[in-house]
Design a protein around this motif. Structure first.
Motif, mmCIF file in Angstrom:
data_model
loop_
_atom_site.group_PDB
_atom_site.id
_atom_site.type_symbol
_atom_site.label_atom_id
_atom_site.label_comp_id
_atom_site.label_asym_id
_atom_site.label_seq_id
_atom_site.Cartn_x
_atom_site.Cartn_y
_atom_site.Cartn_z
ATOM 1 N N ASP A 222 -9.728 -2.482 -3.483
ATOM 2 C CA ASP A 222 -9.733 -4.228 -3.109
ATOM 3 C C ASP A 222 -8.283 -4.713 -2.620
ATOM 4 O O ASP A 222 -8.098 -5.632 -1.873
ATOM 5 C CB ASP A 222 -10.344 -4.894 -4.200
ATOM 6 C CG ASP A 222 -11.935 -4.883 -4.339
ATOM 7 O OD1 ASP A 222 -12.601 -4.596 -3.299
ATOM 8 O OD2 ASP A 222 -12.360 -5.370 -5.243
ATOM 9 N N LEU A 223 -7.497 -4.166 -3.544
ATOM 10 C CA LEU A 223 -6.086 -4.643 -3.244
ATOM 11 C C LEU A 223 -5.345 -3.654 -2.326
ATOM 12 O O LEU A 223 -4.521 -4.127 -1.277
ATOM 13 C CB LEU A 223 -5.459 -4.513 -4.620
ATOM 14 C CG LEU A 223 -3.705 -4.897 -4.545
ATOM 15 C CD1 LEU A 223 -3.583 -6.348 -3.955
ATOM 16 C CD2 LEU A 223 -3.015 -4.694 -5.856
ATOM 17 N N LEU A 224 -5.609 -2.293 -2.369
ATOM 18 C CA LEU A 224 -4.802 -1.438 -1.685
ATOM 19 C C LEU A 224 -5.357 -0.661 -0.568
ATOM 20 O O LEU A 224 -4.640 0.187 0.166
ATOM 21 C CB LEU A 224 -4.037 -0.431 -2.541
ATOM 22 C CG LEU A 224 -3.153 -1.030 -3.771
ATOM 23 C CD1 LEU A 224 -2.965 -0.013 -4.854
ATOM 24 C CD2 LEU A 224 -1.928 -1.580 -3.032
ATOM 25 N N GLY A 225 -6.647 -1.032 -0.207
ATOM 26 C CA GLY A 225 -7.609 -0.008 0.547
ATOM 27 C C GLY A 225 -7.126 -0.207 1.999
ATOM 28 O O GLY A 225 -7.650 0.543 2.949
ATOM 29 N N GLU A 226 -6.427 -1.126 2.583
ATOM 30 C CA GLU A 226 -5.936 -1.515 3.975
ATOM 31 C C GLU A 226 -5.006 -0.593 3.972
ATOM 32 O O GLU A 226 -3.799 -0.619 3.414
ATOM 33 C CB GLU A 226 -5.957 -2.941 4.169
ATOM 34 C CG GLU A 226 -6.151 -3.350 5.445
ATOM 35 C CD GLU A 226 -5.013 -3.247 6.309
ATOM 36 O OE1 GLU A 226 -5.094 -3.039 7.420
ATOM 37 O OE2 GLU A 226 -3.547 -2.935 5.928
ATOM 38 N N LYS A 227 -4.855 0.132 5.070
ATOM 39 C CA LYS A 227 -3.739 1.085 5.525
ATOM 40 C C LYS A 227 -2.514 0.531 5.369
ATOM 41 O O LYS A 227 -1.471 1.134 4.854
ATOM 42 C CB LYS A 227 -4.048 1.822 6.650
ATOM 43 C CG LYS A 227 -3.528 1.280 7.904
ATOM 44 C CD LYS A 227 -3.854 1.895 9.206
ATOM 45 C CE LYS A 227 -3.550 1.170 10.414
ATOM 46 N NZ LYS A 227 -3.670 2.143 11.595
ATOM 47 N N TRP A 228 -2.138 -0.686 6.137
ATOM 48 C CA TRP A 228 -0.965 -1.131 6.284
ATOM 49 C C TRP A 228 -0.232 -1.419 4.692
ATOM 50 O O TRP A 228 0.913 -1.270 4.614
ATOM 51 C CB TRP A 228 -1.033 -2.534 7.246
ATOM 52 C CG TRP A 228 -1.330 -2.374 8.423
ATOM 53 C CD1 TRP A 228 -2.448 -2.965 8.924
ATOM 54 C CD2 TRP A 228 -0.757 -1.631 9.499
ATOM 55 N NE1 TRP A 228 -2.495 -2.303 10.488
ATOM 56 C CE2 TRP A 228 -1.285 -1.819 10.444
ATOM 57 C CE3 TRP A 228 0.621 -0.937 9.370
ATOM 58 C CZ2 TRP A 228 -1.157 -1.105 11.717
ATOM 59 C CZ3 TRP A 228 1.026 -0.305 10.547
ATOM 60 C CH2 TRP A 228 0.269 -0.494 11.769
ATOM 61 N N SER A 229 -1.011 -1.849 3.580
ATOM 62 C CA SER A 229 -0.612 -1.992 2.461
ATOM 63 C C SER A 229 0.231 -1.013 1.983
ATOM 64 O O SER A 229 1.347 -0.856 1.483
ATOM 65 C CB SER A 229 -1.473 -2.523 1.143
ATOM 66 O OG SER A 229 -2.229 -3.805 1.875
ATOM 67 N N LEU A 230 -0.618 0.242 2.232
ATOM 68 C CA LEU A 230 0.069 1.739 1.636
ATOM 69 C C LEU A 230 1.253 2.140 2.275
ATOM 70 O O LEU A 230 2.316 2.591 1.879
ATOM 71 C CB LEU A 230 -0.879 2.631 1.332
ATOM 72 C CG LEU A 230 -1.987 2.580 0.570
ATOM 73 C CD1 LEU A 230 -3.137 3.316 0.420
ATOM 74 C CD2 LEU A 230 -1.604 2.354 -0.675
ATOM 75 N N LEU A 231 1.361 1.646 3.724
ATOM 76 C CA LEU A 231 2.338 2.130 4.468
ATOM 77 C C LEU A 231 3.559 1.269 4.277
ATOM 78 O O LEU A 231 4.755 1.522 4.313
ATOM 79 C CB LEU A 231 2.000 2.062 6.124
ATOM 80 C CG LEU A 231 1.087 3.263 6.461
ATOM 81 C CD1 LEU A 231 0.644 2.988 7.725
ATOM 82 C CD2 LEU A 231 1.819 4.538 6.312
ATOM 83 N N ILE A 232 3.386 -0.040 3.887
ATOM 84 C CA ILE A 232 4.326 -1.115 3.537
ATOM 85 C C ILE A 232 5.037 -0.619 2.245
ATOM 86 O O ILE A 232 6.358 -0.300 2.095
ATOM 87 C CB ILE A 232 3.947 -2.384 3.483
ATOM 88 C CG1 ILE A 232 3.395 -2.988 4.780
ATOM 89 C CG2 ILE A 232 4.916 -3.295 2.641
ATOM 90 C CD1 ILE A 232 2.779 -4.411 4.774
ATOM 91 N N ILE A 233 4.099 -0.137 1.284
ATOM 92 C CA ILE A 233 4.892 0.383 -0.190
ATOM 93 C C ILE A 233 5.612 1.516 0.262
ATOM 94 O O ILE A 233 6.509 1.816 -0.580
ATOM 95 C CB ILE A 233 3.412 0.579 -1.014
ATOM 96 C CG1 ILE A 233 2.961 -0.915 -1.461
ATOM 97 C CG2 ILE A 233 3.967 1.216 -2.439
ATOM 98 C CD1 ILE A 233 1.562 -0.757 -2.071
ATOM 99 N N ARG A 234 4.906 2.376 1.093
ATOM 100 C CA ARG A 234 5.622 3.735 1.201
ATOM 101 C C ARG A 234 7.003 3.512 1.951
ATOM 102 O O ARG A 234 8.060 3.876 1.506
ATOM 103 C CB ARG A 234 4.873 4.540 2.322
ATOM 104 C CG ARG A 234 5.827 5.875 2.601
ATOM 105 C CD ARG A 234 5.516 6.533 4.244
ATOM 106 N NE ARG A 234 5.548 5.269 5.075
ATOM 107 C CZ ARG A 234 5.300 5.842 6.504
ATOM 108 N NH1 ARG A 234 4.433 6.507 6.801
ATOM 109 N NH2 ARG A 234 5.529 4.899 7.449
ATOM 110 N N ASN A 235 7.222 2.536 2.747
ATOM 111 C CA ASN A 235 8.510 2.256 3.323
ATOM 112 C C ASN A 235 9.219 1.569 2.561
ATOM 113 O O ASN A 235 10.595 1.787 2.342
ATOM 114 C CB ASN A 235 8.113 1.283 4.530
ATOM 115 C CG ASN A 235 7.919 2.195 5.647
ATOM 116 O OD1 ASN A 235 7.367 3.481 5.501
ATOM 117 N ND2 ASN A 235 8.225 1.614 7.120
ATOM 118 N N ALA A 236 8.662 0.671 1.475
ATOM 119 C CA ALA A 236 9.606 0.027 0.597
ATOM 120 C C ALA A 236 10.158 0.941 -0.597
ATOM 121 O O ALA A 236 11.350 0.915 -0.934
ATOM 122 C CB ALA A 236 8.682 -0.889 -0.293
#
Length: 157
Positions: free
Chosen positions: A22-36
């Motif tokens: 629900d929180l992280l399932g959208e690809k952009w969220s995980l890619l933002i975290i990866r880049n952070a």
């Protein structure tokens, strides 16, 4: 008398995997975290590196800040207006394990034809690192010998 399920918000799920998605399932969220995790913190860095539309980035950053994954900090460069940078919290940094698991899976089962794009390594030595399943006693476990079983709060809905 109301059942425990009916007293919870409609968006709350008992399954921890469901709540995470629900929180992280959208690809952009995980890619933002990866880049952070790679050191990026500014809106323009995320936008330019990921090629994400600004409105989508704004929404994803807001969700991650609200969830306590990122912390928003103001800064101002000389002669410019106030802007915000986004920094991983402890909660956000702990998602490194999730991203490493996804990377290991993809490198094994959905590899990029051009080769490995990211490597997981020990800081300072460059030694290769990978995730593994370990028992509470510290024993390395075979993946085939581990299951995801129903826990004490599981119910049949």
């Amino acid at each position: 008398m109301a059942s425990p399920r009916s007293t919870r918000p409609a968006t709350e799920h008992a399954c921890s995997i469901h709540r995470s998605l629900d929180l992280l399932g959208e690809k952009w969220s995980l890619l933002i975290i990866r880049n952070a995790l790679r050191g990026q913190s500014r809106f323009s860095e995320f936008r330019d590196e990921l090629g994400i539309p600004s409105d989508v980035l704004t929404a994803r950053l807001g969700t991650l800040v609200e969830a306590g994954v990122l912390e928003r900090r103001s800064y101002r460069e000389e002669g410019a207006r106030e802007r915000f940078s986004y920094h991983l919290t402890e909660r956000g940094r702990s998602l490194k394990l999730v991203l490493i698991a996804l990377q290991q899976w993809s490198d094994e089962y959905n590899p990029f034809p051009g080769g490995v794009v990211s490597v997981v390594q020990e800081v300072g030595t460059g030694r290769h690192a990978s995730l593994a399943l370990v028992s509470d006693d510290g024993d390395l476990l075979d993946e085939a010998a581990v299951e995801i079983a129903r826990g004490p709060a599981a119910r049949t809905w």
